[in-house]
Design a protein around this motif. Sequence first.
Motif, PDB file in Angstrom:
ATOM      1  N   VAL A 236      23.891  36.939  47.922  1.00 33.47           N
ATOM      2  CA  VAL A 236      25.175  37.515  48.320  1.00 33.47           C
ATOM      3  C   VAL A 236      25.867  38.079  47.087  1.00 33.47           C
ATOM      4  CG1 VAL A 236      26.407  35.314  48.046  1.00 33.47           C
ATOM      5  CG2 VAL A 236      27.324  37.062  49.599  1.00 33.47           C
ATOM      6  N   THR A 237      26.612  39.152  47.285  1.00 33.93           N
ATOM      7  CA  THR A 237      27.352  39.780  46.189  1.00 33.93           C
ATOM      8  C   THR A 237      28.824  39.840  46.535  1.00 33.93           C
ATOM      9  OG1 THR A 237      25.440  41.100  45.508  1.00 33.93           O
ATOM     10  CG2 THR A 237      27.607  41.847  44.785  1.00 33.93           C
ATOM     11  N   LEU A 238      29.643  39.334  45.615  1.00 37.27           N
ATOM     12  CA  LEU A 238      31.097  39.352  45.776  1.00 37.27           C
ATOM     13  C   LEU A 238      31.659  40.447  44.876  1.00 37.27           C
ATOM     14  CD1 LEU A 238      30.206  36.545  46.808  1.00 37.27           C
ATOM     15  CD2 LEU A 238      32.293  35.606  45.833  1.00 37.27           C
ATOM     16  N   SER A 239      32.576  41.218  45.412  1.00 41.73           N
ATOM     17  CA  SER A 239      33.109  42.370  44.688  1.00 41.73           C
ATOM     18  C   SER A 239      34.401  42.053  43.959  1.00 41.73           C
ATOM     19  CB  SER A 239      33.361  43.531  45.663  1.00 41.73           C
ATOM     20  OG  SER A 239      32.175  43.911  46.314  1.00 41.73           O
ATOM     21  N   CYS A 240      34.593  42.738  42.844  1.00 47.08           N
ATOM     22  CA  CYS A 240      35.837  42.628  42.083  1.00 47.08           C
ATOM     23  C   CYS A 240      36.043  43.941  41.337  1.00 47.08           C
ATOM     24  CB  CYS A 240      35.765  41.471  41.092  1.00 47.08           C
ATOM     25  SG  CYS A 240      37.182  41.351  39.964  1.00 47.08           S
ATOM     26  N   THR A 241      37.218  44.487  41.450  1.00 51.73           N
ATOM     27  CA  THR A 241      37.590  45.635  40.628  1.00 51.73           C
ATOM     28  C   THR A 241      38.876  45.307  39.905  1.00 51.73           C
ATOM     29  OG1 THR A 241      38.797  46.686  42.452  1.00 51.73           O
ATOM     30  CG2 THR A 241      36.485  47.319  42.151  1.00 51.73           C
ATOM     31  N   TYR A 242      39.115  45.985  38.806  1.00 48.34           N
ATOM     32  CA  TYR A 242      40.301  45.704  38.005  1.00 48.34           C
ATOM     33  C   TYR A 242      40.836  47.003  37.459  1.00 48.34           C
ATOM     34  CZ  TYR A 242      36.736  46.061  34.416  1.00 48.34           C
ATOM     35  OH  TYR A 242      35.708  46.510  33.628  1.00 48.34           O
ATOM     36  N   ASP A 243      42.065  46.942  37.048  1.00 48.75           N
ATOM     37  CA  ASP A 243      42.712  48.131  36.520  1.00 48.75           C
ATOM     38  C   ASP A 243      43.280  47.798  35.154  1.00 48.75           C
ATOM     39  OD1 ASP A 243      45.620  50.147  37.368  1.00 48.75           O
ATOM     40  OD2 ASP A 243      43.783  50.661  36.292  1.00 48.75           O
ATOM     41  N   THR A 244      42.859  48.525  34.146  1.00 44.77           N
ATOM     42  CA  THR A 244      43.364  48.317  32.801  1.00 44.77           C
ATOM     43  C   THR A 244      43.138  49.569  31.979  1.00 44.77           C
ATOM     44  OG1 THR A 244      43.292  46.889  30.862  1.00 44.77           O
ATOM     45  CG2 THR A 244      41.191  47.360  31.926  1.00 44.77           C
ATOM     46  N   SER A 245      43.974  49.726  30.974  1.00 44.96           N
ATOM     47  CA  SER A 245      43.784  50.810  30.017  1.00 44.96           C
ATOM     48  C   SER A 245      43.184  50.290  28.709  1.00 44.96           C
ATOM     49  CB  SER A 245      45.124  51.498  29.723  1.00 44.96           C
ATOM     50  OG  SER A 245      46.049  50.559  29.228  1.00 44.96           O
ATOM     51  N   GLU A 246      42.926  48.986  28.677  1.00 48.68           N
ATOM     52  CA  GLU A 246      42.355  48.360  27.494  1.00 48.68           C
ATOM     53  C   GLU A 246      40.870  48.666  27.374  1.00 48.68           C
ATOM     54  OE1 GLU A 246      44.169  46.479  25.305  1.00 48.68           O
ATOM     55  OE2 GLU A 246      45.940  47.022  26.470  1.00 48.68           O
TER      56      GLU A 246
ATOM     57  N   ALA B  39      33.500  52.159  35.815  1.00 52.64           N
ATOM     58  CA  ALA B  39      34.009  52.038  37.190  1.00 52.64           C
ATOM     59  C   ALA B  39      35.001  50.895  37.333  1.00 52.64           C
ATOM     60  CB  ALA B  39      32.851  51.847  38.149  1.00 52.64           C
ATOM     61  N   LYS B  40      35.175  50.095  36.277  1.00 54.04           N
ATOM     62  CA  LYS B  40      36.061  48.923  36.286  1.00 54.04           C
ATOM     63  C   LYS B  40      35.696  47.998  37.454  1.00 54.04           C
ATOM     64  CE  LYS B  40      39.657  51.445  33.892  1.00 54.04           C
ATOM     65  NZ  LYS B  40      41.023  52.001  33.903  1.00 54.04           N
ATOM     66  N   SER B  41      34.419  47.680  37.490  1.00 55.16           N
ATOM     67  CA  SER B  41      33.874  46.848  38.549  1.00 55.16           C
ATOM     68  C   SER B  41      33.128  45.663  37.940  1.00 55.16           C
ATOM     69  CB  SER B  41      32.924  47.684  39.407  1.00 55.16           C
ATOM     70  OG  SER B  41      32.237  46.883  40.328  1.00 55.16           O
ATOM     71  N   PHE B  42      33.271  44.503  38.577  1.00 55.53           N
ATOM     72  CA  PHE B  42      32.688  43.268  38.029  1.00 55.53           C
ATOM     73  C   PHE B  42      32.273  42.394  39.210  1.00 55.53           C
ATOM     74  CE2 PHE B  42      31.796  40.190  34.926  1.00 55.53           C
ATOM     75  CZ  PHE B  42      32.459  38.990  35.166  1.00 55.53           C
ATOM     76  N   SER B  43      31.113  42.649  39.765  1.00 53.47           N
ATOM     77  CA  SER B  43      30.685  41.915  40.952  1.00 53.47           C
ATOM     78  C   SER B  43      29.835  40.710  40.565  1.00 53.47           C
ATOM     79  CB  SER B  43      29.922  42.834  41.905  1.00 53.47           C
ATOM     80  OG  SER B  43      28.787  43.364  41.267  1.00 53.47           O
ATOM     81  N   LEU B  44      29.869  39.713  41.407  1.00 55.32           N
ATOM     82  CA  LEU B  44      29.121  38.466  41.196  1.00 55.32           C
ATOM     83  C   LEU B  44      28.005  38.369  42.220  1.00 55.32           C
ATOM     84  CD1 LEU B  44      28.887  35.598  39.831  1.00 55.32           C
ATOM     85  CD2 LEU B  44      30.332  34.772  41.720  1.00 55.32           C
ATOM     86  N   LYS B  45      26.793  38.178  41.740  1.00 57.20           N
ATOM     87  CA  LYS B  45      25.650  37.994  42.620  1.00 57.20           C
ATOM     88  C   LYS B  45      25.198  36.548  42.564  1.00 57.20           C
ATOM     89  CE  LYS B  45      21.302  39.494  41.894  1.00 57.20           C
ATOM     90  NZ  LYS B  45      20.150  40.432  41.788  1.00 57.20           N
ATOM     91  N   ILE B  46      25.068  35.956  43.739  1.00 56.03           N
ATOM     92  CA  ILE B  46      24.567  34.586  43.842  1.00 56.03           C
ATOM     93  C   ILE B  46      23.207  34.651  44.535  1.00 56.03           C
ATOM     94  CG2 ILE B  46      25.013  32.244  44.652  1.00 56.03           C
ATOM     95  CD1 ILE B  46      27.982  33.006  44.878  1.00 56.03           C
ATOM     96  N   SER B  47      22.198  34.235  43.828  1.00 55.35           N
ATOM     97  CA  SER B  47      20.835  34.246  44.376  1.00 55.35           C
ATOM     98  C   SER B  47      20.486  32.866  44.923  1.00 55.35           C
ATOM     99  CB  SER B  47      19.843  34.621  43.274  1.00 55.35           C
ATOM    100  OG  SER B  47      20.171  35.860  42.705  1.00 55.35           O
ATOM    101  N   ASP B  48      19.564  32.858  45.919  1.00 52.35           N
ATOM    102  CA  ASP B  48      19.105  31.581  46.474  1.00 52.35           C
ATOM    103  C   ASP B  48      20.313  30.692  46.820  1.00 52.35           C
ATOM    104  OD1 ASP B  48      17.249  28.711  45.216  1.00 52.35           O
ATOM    105  OD2 ASP B  48      17.436  29.489  47.269  1.00 52.35           O
ATOM    106  N   SER B  49      21.209  31.205  47.640  1.00 53.96           N
ATOM    107  CA  SER B  49      22.458  30.509  47.956  1.00 53.96           C
ATOM    108  C   SER B  49      22.201  29.093  48.469  1.00 53.96           C
ATOM    109  CB  SER B  49      23.247  31.293  49.014  1.00 53.96           C
ATOM    110  OG  SER B  49      23.620  32.549  48.528  1.00 53.96           O
TER     111      SER B  49
END
Lengths: 114, 114
Positions: free
Chosen positions: A19-29, A72-82
């Motif tokens: 399963v993959t959980l999505s995360c996006t963020y906004d920063t100018s850093e 893309a300011k994206s940081f998704s988490l993949k969990i294998s073999d849940s």
Amino acid sequence: AQTVTQSQPEMSVQEAETVTLSCTYDTSENNYYLFWYKQPPSRQMILVIRQEAYKQQNATENRFSVNFQKAAKSFSLKISDSQLGDTAMYFCAFMKPSQGNLIFGKGTKLSVKP
Amino acid sequence: DAGITQSPRHKVTETGTPVTLRCHQTENHRYMYWYRQDPGHGLRLIHYSYGVKDTDKGEVSDGYSVSRSKTEDFLLTLESATSSQTSVYFCAISRQGRGQEGYTFGSGTRLTVV
């Protein structure tokens, strides 16, 4: 101001699947840190994985890995073999080094079904 | 986590009464944080401390004050509790620097204001 968005309030996955959980963020850093935290029903906040923005290589911790797309300011988490024990709330978080405060997304509730 | 404890674990109080939550660490770390967790909001920073008697406001500081007279203790006070302050409160420490390795969290205090 930095913001962190988790667009999936709830997800479910069958045991042993991925399963993959999505995360996006906004920063100018350009330099910052990203984290995934797990909160099981016990309420304890557990650090799962971290990523340094200046590192190209995606972080991996056993069955947990991230797909970090800086442009893309994206940081998704993949969990294998849940596993059933992966059932928890998962929070994505951002930190600017100069500030030192963790900014959290609203969380994704993951249910692993037998 | 063995290095950080919160007390009490649960508390019910009446509107208008003062309430103090305690966070205690055994490891002499400089940075400490108070967050509140509410459904649909994730974790939001209330106050943080970067040393004895050095504190600063976070995102949701209204109605809260903090004190840090010793390195090991960080107190969060609700001067006059309101129902909107019903929440789960987490204390966290940074074990390295300003938190670039992530925070370690206490077990949380569930506060109910009736």
